[in-house]
Design a protein around this motif. Structure first.
Motif, PDB file in Angstrom:
ATOM      1  N   LEU A 165      29.297  18.081  39.291  1.00  0.00           N
ATOM      2  CA  LEU A 165      28.657  18.839  40.363  1.00  0.00           C
ATOM      3  C   LEU A 165      29.633  19.830  40.999  1.00  0.00           C
ATOM      4  CD1 LEU A 165      26.537  16.071  42.150  1.00  0.00           C
ATOM      5  CD2 LEU A 165      25.669  18.047  40.858  1.00  0.00           C
ATOM      6  N   GLY A 166      29.172  21.066  41.177  1.00  0.00           N
ATOM      7  CA  GLY A 166      30.017  22.100  41.765  1.00  0.00           C
ATOM      8  C   GLY A 166      30.732  22.957  40.744  1.00  0.00           C
ATOM      9  N   ASP A 167      30.727  22.519  39.463  1.00  0.00           N
ATOM     10  CA  ASP A 167      31.344  23.357  38.433  1.00  0.00           C
ATOM     11  C   ASP A 167      30.562  24.657  38.273  1.00  0.00           C
ATOM     12  OD1 ASP A 167      33.306  21.526  38.011  1.00  0.00           O
ATOM     13  OD2 ASP A 167      32.647  20.902  36.014  1.00  0.00           O
ATOM     14  N   ALA A 168      31.204  25.635  37.660  1.00  0.00           N
ATOM     15  CA  ALA A 168      30.582  26.956  37.494  1.00  0.00           C
ATOM     16  C   ALA A 168      29.631  26.979  36.298  1.00  0.00           C
ATOM     17  CB  ALA A 168      31.666  28.015  37.298  1.00  0.00           C
ATOM     18  N   TYR A 169      28.677  27.887  36.384  1.00  0.00           N
ATOM     19  CA  TYR A 169      27.807  28.185  35.233  1.00  0.00           C
ATOM     20  C   TYR A 169      28.310  29.464  34.587  1.00  0.00           C
ATOM     21  CZ  TYR A 169      23.781  29.611  32.444  1.00  0.00           C
ATOM     22  OH  TYR A 169      22.961  29.994  31.410  1.00  0.00           O
ATOM     23  N   ILE A 170      28.666  29.370  33.311  1.00  0.00           N
ATOM     24  CA  ILE A 170      29.047  30.548  32.532  1.00  0.00           C
ATOM     25  C   ILE A 170      28.378  30.430  31.172  1.00  0.00           C
ATOM     26  CG2 ILE A 170      30.940  31.838  31.476  1.00  0.00           C
ATOM     27  CD1 ILE A 170      32.784  30.807  33.657  1.00  0.00           C
ATOM     28  N   MET A 171      27.614  31.412  30.789  1.00  0.00           N
ATOM     29  CA  MET A 171      26.921  31.386  29.505  1.00  0.00           C
ATOM     30  C   MET A 171      27.932  31.232  28.372  1.00  0.00           C
ATOM     31  SD  MET A 171      24.124  31.503  27.769  1.00  0.00           S
ATOM     32  CE  MET A 171      22.866  32.144  28.868  1.00  0.00           C
ATOM     33  N   GLY A 172      27.712  30.207  27.527  1.00  0.00           N
ATOM     34  CA  GLY A 172      28.589  29.957  26.396  1.00  0.00           C
ATOM     35  C   GLY A 172      29.736  29.017  26.688  1.00  0.00           C
ATOM     36  N   ALA A 173      29.986  28.684  27.978  1.00  0.00           N
ATOM     37  CA  ALA A 173      31.096  27.797  28.335  1.00  0.00           C
ATOM     38  C   ALA A 173      30.770  26.362  27.941  1.00  0.00           C
ATOM     39  CB  ALA A 173      31.382  27.887  29.830  1.00  0.00           C
ATOM     40  N   THR A 174      31.803  25.599  27.579  1.00  0.00           N
ATOM     41  CA  THR A 174      31.597  24.206  27.149  1.00  0.00           C
ATOM     42  C   THR A 174      32.495  23.235  27.903  1.00  0.00           C
ATOM     43  OG1 THR A 174      33.204  24.527  25.357  1.00  0.00           O
ATOM     44  CG2 THR A 174      30.890  24.903  24.826  1.00  0.00           C
ATOM     45  N   GLY A 175      32.899  23.571  29.117  1.00  0.00           N
ATOM     46  CA  GLY A 175      33.704  22.680  29.944  1.00  0.00           C
ATOM     47  C   GLY A 175      35.187  22.974  29.787  1.00  0.00           C
ATOM     48  N   ASN A 246      22.435  28.214  37.035  1.00  0.00           N
ATOM     49  CA  ASN A 246      22.630  29.650  36.834  1.00  0.00           C
ATOM     50  C   ASN A 246      23.965  30.048  37.469  1.00  0.00           C
ATOM     51  OD1 ASN A 246      22.109  30.110  39.710  1.00  0.00           O
ATOM     52  ND2 ASN A 246      19.943  29.779  39.191  1.00  0.00           N
ATOM     53  N   PRO A 247      24.397  31.314  37.282  1.00  0.00           N
ATOM     54  CA  PRO A 247      25.706  31.720  37.831  1.00  0.00           C
ATOM     55  C   PRO A 247      25.813  31.592  39.343  1.00  0.00           C
ATOM     56  CG  PRO A 247      25.008  33.262  36.144  1.00  0.00           C
ATOM     57  CD  PRO A 247      23.841  32.350  36.385  1.00  0.00           C
ATOM     58  N   SER A 248      24.701  31.732  40.066  1.00  0.00           N
ATOM     59  CA  SER A 248      24.781  31.666  41.531  1.00  0.00           C
ATOM     60  C   SER A 248      24.822  30.232  42.052  1.00  0.00           C
ATOM     61  CB  SER A 248      23.595  32.409  42.171  1.00  0.00           C
ATOM     62  OG  SER A 248      22.372  31.779  41.822  1.00  0.00           O
ATOM     63  N   LYS A 249      24.248  29.269  41.309  1.00  0.00           N
ATOM     64  CA  LYS A 249      24.197  27.884  41.759  1.00  0.00           C
ATOM     65  C   LYS A 249      25.257  27.009  41.104  1.00  0.00           C
ATOM     66  CE  LYS A 249      19.255  27.627  42.914  1.00  0.00           C
ATOM     67  NZ  LYS A 249      17.982  26.920  42.608  1.00  0.00           N
ATOM     68  N   GLY A 250      25.541  27.245  39.838  1.00  0.00           N
ATOM     69  CA  GLY A 250      26.449  26.364  39.117  1.00  0.00           C
ATOM     70  C   GLY A 250      25.763  25.054  38.778  1.00  0.00           C
ATOM     71  N   VAL A 251      26.536  23.957  38.721  1.00  0.00           N
ATOM     72  CA  VAL A 251      25.991  22.631  38.408  1.00  0.00           C
ATOM     73  C   VAL A 251      25.473  22.013  39.701  1.00  0.00           C
ATOM     74  CG1 VAL A 251      26.490  20.342  37.491  1.00  0.00           C
ATOM     75  CG2 VAL A 251      27.560  22.370  36.464  1.00  0.00           C
ATOM     76  N   VAL A 252      24.157  21.679  39.733  1.00  0.00           N
ATOM     77  CA  VAL A 252      23.527  21.203  40.971  1.00  0.00           C
ATOM     78  C   VAL A 252      22.463  20.147  40.651  1.00  0.00           C
ATOM     79  CG1 VAL A 252      23.878  23.327  42.292  1.00  0.00           C
ATOM     80  CG2 VAL A 252      21.854  23.098  40.825  1.00  0.00           C
ATOM     81  N   ILE A 253      22.026  19.474  41.713  1.00  0.00           N
ATOM     82  CA  ILE A 253      20.863  18.569  41.640  1.00  0.00           C
ATOM     83  C   ILE A 253      19.690  19.281  42.289  1.00  0.00           C
ATOM     84  CG2 ILE A 253      19.887  16.396  42.470  1.00  0.00           C
ATOM     85  CD1 ILE A 253      22.680  15.193  42.334  1.00  0.00           C
ATOM     86  N   GLN A 254      18.520  19.267  41.639  1.00  0.00           N
ATOM     87  CA  GLN A 254      17.347  19.969  42.155  1.00  0.00           C
ATOM     88  C   GLN A 254      16.103  19.075  42.063  1.00  0.00           C
ATOM     89  OE1 GLN A 254      17.416  24.392  41.429  1.00  0.00           O
ATOM     90  NE2 GLN A 254      18.360  23.756  39.486  1.00  0.00           N
TER      91      GLN A 254
END
Length: 268
Positions: A165-175, A246-254
């Motif tokens: 949680l809180g990590d960034a969202y980047i298309m193609g990223a794998t951690g 998405n890039p604005s939210k990153g890893v989240v709970i919804q």
């Protein structure tokens, strides 16, 4: 002898001569005489004199001259006073400018020092949080490699996901600190020994299709059609899911109520 006969005269013949003297009187009490003499005939001709009186300098005229001199002196004094005042004003302005420059430099130094201190605190907090996440991930990895059966564990999957949680969202990223939606799902299931496809379209076909009204913790949610899904996440219970949004939210709970999934597959 006739009475009209010419009798020689005893008068001396009049000779042509001119002489002029000019006398001018001045109010100061002196009299000067300017004489100009010229002879047009014999040297012993009788002189003729003429006196011309020059106009006197009156008291009013003298007063006017005195007033003019006083006025000139006053103008000079006024100009000197203005010059002194301007010099004082210039000196005061220069002093104020110097003080303002010094104050600004001091304020800039204080602001810079404060910003450096805040940046240091932020870096320390980020490092501490990162260390905590790394420790939790290490524990999960050790657990999955030694204790988790091949069939997997929904609890371990959810624990891994929450640690991101809180990590960034980047298309193609794998951690390990940035993900896209399908790489996060793939990494979560790999911790329990399940190797999922890399992309959302293929993940929406993995396992058994289940309805969104009969979800269990650990089910893979997808948005779009099965085989053509454009997004995936994992159901964590209580009507919620966890995803790399998405890039604005990153890893989240919804909440699913805010963004209902199109379908779900069960692999555990």
């Amino acid at each position: 002898m006739s009475h009209t006969a010419h009798i020689p005269s005893h008068r001396k013949p009049r000779r042509s001569a001119s002489k002029m003297a000019i006398r001018a009187g001045v109010a100061g009490g002196f009299l000067s005489t300017i004489a100009v003499a010229g002879a047009a005939g014999p040297a012993n001709a009788e002189p003729v004199t003429e006196t011309i009186e020059m106009p006197l300098l009156t008291a009013d005229a003298a007063g006017a001259v005195a007033q003019s001199a006083e006025a000139t002196q006053q103008v000079a004094l006024d100009l000197e006073a203005q010059a002194q005042l301007q010099a004082q004003q210039d000196a005061a302005a220069a002093k104020a400018a110097k003080a303002a420059k010094k104050a600004k430099a001091e304020a800039d130094r204080e602001a810079e020092a404060k910003e450096k201190e805040e940046a240091k605190k932020r870096a320390e907090a980020a490092a501490k949080e990162r260390a905590s996440r790394d420790s939790e991930r290490t524990s999960l990895s050790a657990y999955s490699s030694t204790s988790t059966p091949a069939s997997g564990s929904a609890g371990a999957v959810v624990s891994f996901l929450k640690a991101q949680l809180g990590d960034a969202y980047i298309m193609g990223a794998t951690g390990p600190n940035a993900w896209d939606c399908s790489s996060l799902v793939q990494a979560a299931y790999r911790t329990v020994g399940i190797d999922l496809p890399r992309v959302s379209q293929d993940q929406s076909l993995a396992g058994t299709q289940v309805g969104t009204s009969n979800l269990q913790v650990g089910d893979i949610l997808y948005w779009g059609g099965a085989g053509s899904a454009y997004h995936t996440g994992v159901y964590i219970g209580n009507g919620q899911y966890l995803d790399a949004a998405n890039p604005s939210k990153g890893v989240v709970i919804q909440d699913l109520s805010g963004y209902p999934a199109s379908g779900a597959v069960r692999v555990l």
